[in-house]
Each structure stands twice: as structure tokens, then as C-alpha cells.
Write a protein that holds these residues in place. Structure first.
Motif, PDB file in Angstrom:
ATOM      1  N   VAL A 285     -82.641 -23.700 -43.781  1.00  0.00           N
ATOM      2  CA  VAL A 285     -83.758 -24.319 -43.172  1.00  0.00           C
ATOM      3  C   VAL A 285     -84.119 -23.634 -41.970  1.00  0.00           C
ATOM      4  O   VAL A 285     -85.027 -23.793 -41.357  1.00  0.00           O
ATOM      5  CB  VAL A 285     -83.694 -25.903 -42.857  1.00  0.00           C
ATOM      6  CG1 VAL A 285     -83.421 -26.580 -44.124  1.00  0.00           C
ATOM      7  CG2 VAL A 285     -82.548 -25.921 -41.977  1.00  0.00           C
ATOM      8  N   CYS A 286     -83.236 -22.787 -41.269  1.00  0.00           N
ATOM      9  CA  CYS A 286     -83.579 -22.110 -40.053  1.00  0.00           C
ATOM     10  C   CYS A 286     -84.391 -20.748 -40.151  1.00  0.00           C
ATOM     11  O   CYS A 286     -84.609 -20.288 -41.205  1.00  0.00           O
ATOM     12  CB  CYS A 286     -82.115 -21.485 -39.612  1.00  0.00           C
ATOM     13  SG  CYS A 286     -81.149 -22.547 -38.882  1.00  0.00           S
ATOM     14  N   PRO A 287     -85.045 -20.551 -39.200  1.00  0.00           N
ATOM     15  CA  PRO A 287     -86.026 -19.268 -39.184  1.00  0.00           C
ATOM     16  C   PRO A 287     -84.979 -18.280 -38.928  1.00  0.00           C
ATOM     17  O   PRO A 287     -83.631 -18.220 -38.763  1.00  0.00           O
ATOM     18  CB  PRO A 287     -86.828 -19.504 -38.227  1.00  0.00           C
ATOM     19  CG  PRO A 287     -86.034 -20.636 -37.109  1.00  0.00           C
ATOM     20  CD  PRO A 287     -85.433 -21.346 -38.134  1.00  0.00           C
ATOM     21  N   GLN A 288     -85.564 -16.996 -39.170  1.00  0.00           N
ATOM     22  CA  GLN A 288     -84.531 -15.870 -38.950  1.00  0.00           C
ATOM     23  C   GLN A 288     -83.827 -15.486 -37.568  1.00  0.00           C
ATOM     24  O   GLN A 288     -82.817 -15.243 -37.817  1.00  0.00           O
ATOM     25  CB  GLN A 288     -85.695 -14.456 -39.164  1.00  0.00           C
ATOM     26  CG  GLN A 288     -84.831 -13.053 -39.546  1.00  0.00           C
ATOM     27  CD  GLN A 288     -83.838 -13.147 -40.633  1.00  0.00           C
ATOM     28  OE1 GLN A 288     -84.225 -13.798 -41.614  1.00  0.00           O
ATOM     29  NE2 GLN A 288     -82.617 -12.466 -40.482  1.00  0.00           N
ATOM     30  N   SER A 289     -84.615 -15.992 -36.548  1.00  0.00           N
ATOM     31  CA  SER A 289     -84.008 -15.962 -35.358  1.00  0.00           C
ATOM     32  C   SER A 289     -82.822 -16.651 -35.402  1.00  0.00           C
ATOM     33  O   SER A 289     -81.842 -16.156 -34.748  1.00  0.00           O
ATOM     34  CB  SER A 289     -85.043 -16.310 -34.286  1.00  0.00           C
ATOM     35  OG  SER A 289     -85.619 -17.642 -34.325  1.00  0.00           O
ATOM     36  N   CYS A 290     -82.945 -17.969 -35.795  1.00  0.00           N
ATOM     37  CA  CYS A 290     -81.714 -18.834 -35.676  1.00  0.00           C
ATOM     38  C   CYS A 290     -80.442 -18.419 -36.579  1.00  0.00           C
ATOM     39  O   CYS A 290     -79.414 -18.620 -36.423  1.00  0.00           O
ATOM     40  CB  CYS A 290     -82.159 -20.327 -36.173  1.00  0.00           C
ATOM     41  SG  CYS A 290     -83.211 -20.991 -34.797  1.00  0.00           S
TER      42      CYS A 290
END
Length: 622
Positions: free
Chosen positions: A37-42
Motif C-alpha cells: 500500500v506504500c507509494p514509491q517513495s515510502c
């Protein structure tokens, strides 16, 4: 359920504990759910904790942490010492994960791919050996892009023993893997790099043969067949899949005398030697001897000491005899021995560079053995299927590719050499259906007439439209006509590569198209007729040109170029390319002239509009 704004806050709670949780069974599940569920930065923040301790403590190196998408970005501008430190830190973090076979998280797939890609050959050999030891757990990698890349590289870089363990781990799941979006690349890699064709023929092809009909219609699984029929053809392999099938070459330094042993081969006869099994057998024998000595408690200590004294005295006597017999010879040879010979005895072994996963068998030989010939072979089953359902497969976008490569005899004419009679049966089945369509039904029109008829038939329902498309004649079918055109154009290839296509062109013209050109001109079948003029068979080209000149004009080759494009090796290809280049040079001048002609009326219209009085809008009456 956390919102998108709350996810970065959850990621900060795991700071400093990612590596610890990744090697814990329950913690790995939690990290997998968070990573999905994380975006790419996370995601980059979570993975960066295993790159170096600096990322864990300071959340990246300076301002570069936000621009890092994978490990290659981090190692692009660093020195060799820093690169080695990052790779070692990542390897230490993933080693317990590989040993425990916790390979299901997507985060592990990405980290494992980065480790194999950026590590030197010695580290890659250890990682592949550990991954192969997990056996069937390696199948947890094949459903993602990063995981399939890691599994494919493990097969490409592994020793024959590693490949054997990985292939045996697929048992029972080969078809599911081949039908997967990314897993089919792993199956194709296993067939492309494994020299033991008896193993791959039984473990992989043995499970795929019952699903051969489904494979020909599957978007992903049919690429496994295409790698055997037309290997590394960019028409059938997307760039991402082609990259998985061809990982970069990696090497490592080994001792010259241990190079064959490290690779798992016997240098004398080229056969695989399981050195690990021999070492294990010796350890078992030593352990059995020690157990026997410990269990033998009935002997007295005095008897044991007496036996040891006797053995020592016998050894001393034997040594004395040898020293007396060879003392003079040793003294004579001691003076003749040169210092260079003494240095050679104590010198370190010579090191040589060895390529990881290098195959000894040629690719064509491997393809020939996998396709086989005769009863029970893959080629026989494939030819029977194409002969029975050739028309149906040609009407599909995916199945038509398989029929085209089978009918042309495969790349290099391999299938034509293995079973020429079987390929000719496929030709006869396709030509028979085409002849039946030409004699019993009128070909469907093309262009606006077909579009109008389609609009009229929409009121009948979608099911009827699909049924009508399936029953459409093969020559005028959208996919069927294009597959036939490509098969005929393959006959222009020189040598054995186009021999099967040229035989099909002769049979197609004589059995279906000869005398039928009048009713086919003006339909989608024009693509097929144009390809006949470029099929590479002089007799067929001459007869077809004579029949088409009465219908399309004296320059039949120019008419055919509209449907087939400039063919390789044609007489007018170079001239047409020259004319096109000249037109491209004159295009900027024409473009400027047209632009001026268009702008002048537009400016005049704007001036006229500004000078005209405003018009009143008419009111609408109810």
C-alpha cells in the motif's frame, strides 16, 4: 484501513526494524502488507535500510534519498569501496531471509533482484546456491517482475546442480508458472540455459504437453513455445521479457585446476560431478568410524594401547626401510633441483576467469533435442494440433503466431528438418480450408461497406457479432489475413529459414488462389495476394503477376507494396527508399509554403470579423 496520508507515518514507525522483521515469519507478512500500500517513495525508504546503516540512521545520504528508485541509482556515483560496503550490508541482511525461505514478500523480491544484479560473481554464486537449496520455495518469486527476474538470473548463473534443484522445485506447478504474466519468462529461461534436456523434457515439457492447446491460445504461455520455434524474436517478446531472458554476463576468478570442479563438471568427459555428494559421503564414513570406536567398549585400555604400539613400531620399520632404499637417490636429485622448481612447488595456483552459468551445449542442439522427432515428441504433438485446428488458431491473435512459425518450419528450418511430412500436413490442412472458403462463400468486403454492415448488425446483439466473426472466411479475417501474409513473406528468406514458407506458397497458389483473384481483389484478401508476389518462388510470382495485371494494372508489384511494404531483397526497395529520402529533404520547404498559404486566409478572416458589426442573437420561442 489507513488512508494515503497516514501511510508515511506508519512507515516511520518501522524505522530501524525492517531487516529484523523481514527475517521473521510474522513480521515479513506485516511488512508485505505495508509495502503493497506504500507509494514509491515510502517503498524506497523501507528498502534503503538494508543498503547501508547510513540510511537507517539518517534516512538517506544527503538529498539523494528521494531520487533513489533502486540500488543501481545509489551505486552509480560511488567509489568501489563504498559499493562493496553496500553490497555486503545487503547480503548480510538477506542471508537469513534466504536460509529461512521467506521469499513471499514483494520487498524481498526487489532486494534479491538488486543483490544479484549489483553483486560480483563470487557473491552471486553463493546467493544462487542458497536460493537453489530452498527448492520449491523459489516458486514464491515468479509472480512479480522483480521476483521473476531474480529466479531467471538464478537459473542463468547457476551450476547444473543449482538448475536441477530449481527445476525439480517446479514439479506440479509448471503450467501455472508458464501461464503467469512473469512466470513464463522463468520457464523459458530454464529451457534456454539447461544443457540436461532429458531433465527439462521430463520435468517441464512433460507437464506442458497436456495443456498444449491452451498454451497456443494463452497470451503468456505461448511465448514458451515461441522461444523454441523462433528464439529471441522481438515480434513475440516484449522488451521487459527479453531483458529477463538475457541477464548481463557475470564472471568470477577460480583456480585453473579447480575451474571444472567449481562449475560442477568433469574435465575429462564433460559430465557433471556432484562434488558435494562425495564430500558428504566421506563425512558420513568418518562419522561411522568414530561411532564404531566409541561403541566398542568391550576392549580393555591395555589392549588398545598394545595395538597402537604395534602399529607405531610397524610404521617406524617401514619408514626406515624406505629411507635406506631411497636415501642415495634423494641425495643425488637434491643437488640437481633448481631454485625455480622449488618456487613453483610453493607458488599459489594460477587463477582464471570463469563465466557463471556458461553452457557447453549449442542453442540449436538444445532446441533440436527439446522439440524431438517421432512418437511422443513435442514436435509431433504440435504438428498434430496445428493440422487439426490450424484455421481456428489463425483466426486468433496469439494462436496465429504459433501456426505461422510451425508452417514455416521454425527458425533456421529446424522443424522442417525434423518432420517435413508433418509440416506439409499443416500446409494441406490450411490450404484445404482456404479452398473451401473461396468456393462456397463470397469474401467479405472491406472498407466502408464492411463498416456499414457491422453497424446494421449491432442491433442483433454482441453474441451474434462474435459468432459471425468466428465464421468469417480465413482470407478476409482481420487476424487470419495478416498471419497468412506474414507466412508468405517469410519465403523471401534465403536458405533453410524460408524453405517451409516457400513450399506453403506453392501449395496455396495451386490449391486455393489460382483463378480466384478476381473475387478477392477489393477485400482484405488483397494482403495475401500482395504477399504472393513476394513469396520467393519464381514460378508462383510469374503466374500471380500475370493474373493480377489484368485486375490492378500493369505494375502489380507497386500495387502489392501498398499491402506488404518494401520487401527485403526486392528490386525496387532501394529506389523507393531513395525517393522517400528525397521527399523527406523537400518536406520542410513544402511545409513552410503550406503554412504561409494557410495563415494568409486566416489573417484575412480575422480582419473581416473585427470590421463586421456585431450581430444580435435571436431569442428562442417556446
Amino acid at each position: 484501513m489507513a488512508s494515503k496520508e497516514e501511510v508515511p507515518g506508519l512507515v516511520k514507525l518501522f524505522k530501524g526494524h525492517v531487516a529484523e522483521l523481514l527475517r521473521h515469519p510474522s513480521g515479513a507478512d506485516v511488512l508485505d502488507d505495508l509495502y503493497n500500500v506504500c507509494p514509491q517513495s515510502c517503498r524506497n525508504t523501507l528498502c534503503a535500510e538494508l543498503y547501508s546503516r547510513e540510511f537507517t540512521l539518517f534516512e538517506g545520504v544527503g538529498t539523494r534519498s528521494e531520487n533513489i528508485s533502486h540500488l543501481g541509482d545509489l551505486l552509480a556515483g560511488v567509489d568501489a569501496r563504498k559499493r562493496q560496503a553496500v553490497v555486503e550490508h545487503l547480503y548480510k541482511g538477506l542471508a537469513p531471509v534466504l536460509e529461512k525461505a521467506l521469499l513471499h514478500p514483494m520487498m524481498t523480491h526487489r532486494l534479491l533482484r538488486e543483490l544479484i544484479t549489483e553483486s560480483p560473481g563470487s557473491v552471486v554464486a553463493d546467493v544462487v546456491d542458497t536460493l537453489a537449496a530452498t527448492g520449491g520455495n523459489a516458486l514464491k518469486l515468479v509472480h512479480t517482475h522483480d521476483g521473476a527476474a531474480a529466479a531467471a538470473m538464478a537459473l542463468a548463473y547457476g551450476t547444473p546442480k543449482d538448475r536441477k534443484r530449481l527445476i525439480k522445485g517446479m514439479k506440479g506447478y509448471v503450467w501455472q508458472t508458464a501461464d503467469n504474466e512473469w512466470g513464463h519468462a522463468v520457464v523459458a529461461t530454464a529451457l534456454s540455459v539447461t544443457d540436461d534436456t532429458a531433465l527439462t523434457g521430463k520435468a517441464i515439457l512433460g507437464e506442458l504437453k497436456p495443456h498444449l492447446e491452451e498454451m497456443c491460445s494463452s497470451k503468456h504461455a505461448h511465448r514458451v513455445l515461441m522461444q523454441l520455434l523462433a528464439p529471441d524474436n522481438h515480434r513475440y517478446l516484449p522488451p521487459a521479457i527479453y531483458e529477463l531472458l538475457h541477464p548481463p554476463v557475470k564472471t568470477m576468478m577460480v583456480a585453473a585446476d579447480a575451474g571444472a570442479a567449481a562449475a560442477g563438471f568433469d574435465a575429462d568427459d564433460g559430465e557433471f560431478v556432484d562434488a558435494g555428494a562425495d564430500a558428504e559421503l566421506q563425512e558420513q564414513q568418518q562419522g561411522a568410524d568414530e561411532d564404531a570406536m566409541q561403541q566398542d567398549g568391550s576392549e580393555d585400555s591395555s589392549d588398545v594401547e598394545q595395538r597402537q604400539d604395534e602399529d607405531d613400531s610397524n610404521a617406524a620399520d617401514a619408514a626406515g626401510d624406505l629411507s635406506e632404499q631411497g636415501g642415495d637417490a634423494a641425495a643425488d636429485s637434491a643437488g640437481d633441483e633448481s631454485p625455480q622448481a622449488q618456487d613453483d612447488d610453493t607458488a599459489s595456483p594460477q587463477m582464471v576467469e570463469r563465466q557463471l552459468g556458461e553452457s557447453k551445449k549449442a542453442a540449436d542442439v538444445r532446441r533440436r533435442e527439446l522439440l524431438g522427432s517421432g512418437k511422443g515428441s513435442l514436435s509431433e504433438a504440435l504438428l498434430q494440433l496445428c493440422a487439426a485446428q490450424g484455421g481456428e488458431l489463425l483466426r486468433s491473435q496469439v494462436g496465429g503466431d504459433v501456426v505461422v512459425e510451425v508452417a514455416r518450419g521454425a527458425a533456421g528450418g529446424l522443424l522442417w528438418q525434423l518432420d517435413q511430412a508433418g509440416v506439409e500436413r499443416v500446409h494441406a490442412a490450411v490450404v484445404q480450408e482456404l479452398a473451401h472458403d473461396c468456393s462456397t462463400s463470397k469474401p467479405a468486403p472491406s472498407g466502408r461497406q464492411q463498416q456499414k454492415s457491422k453497424q446494421k448488425g449491432q442491433s442483433a446483439g454482441m453474441g451474434a457479432d462474435q459468432q459471425q466473426q468466428e465464421q468469417e472466411p480465413l482470407l478476409t479475417h482481420y487476424f487470419g489475413s495478416r498471419h497468412l501474409r506474414r507466412l508468405l513473406l517469410a519465403g523471401s528468406s534465403q536458405g533453410a529459414d524460408g524453405e517451409g514458407a516457400r513450399a506453403f506458397a506453392q501449395q496455396l497458389w495451386a490449391g486455393a488462389l489460382k483463378g480466384q483473384c478476381k473475387q478477392l481483389v477489393g477485400t482484405h484478401a488483397e494482403k495475401v495476394l500482395g504477399a504472393v508476389l513476394l513469396c520467393g518462388v519464381p514460378a508462383v510470382v510469374q503466374e500471380a503477376r500475370a493474373e493480377l495485371q489484368e485486375l490492378v494494372g500493369p505494375d502489380a508489384m507497386a500495387w502489392a507494396a501498398k499491402f506488404t511494404g518494401p520487401a527485403a531483397g526486392s528490386a525496387g526497395a532501394g529506389k523507393q527508399k531513395h525517393v522517400q529520402t528525397k521527399q523527406q529533404q523537400e518536406q520542410p520547404e513544402l511545409h513552410r509554403e503550406l503554412k504561409q498559404q494557410v495563415q494568409q486566409p486566416a489573417e484575412q478572416q480575422q480582419e473581416a470579423t473585427a470590421a463586421a458589426p456585431p450581430t444580435k442573437k435571436k431569442k428562442k420561442h417556446k
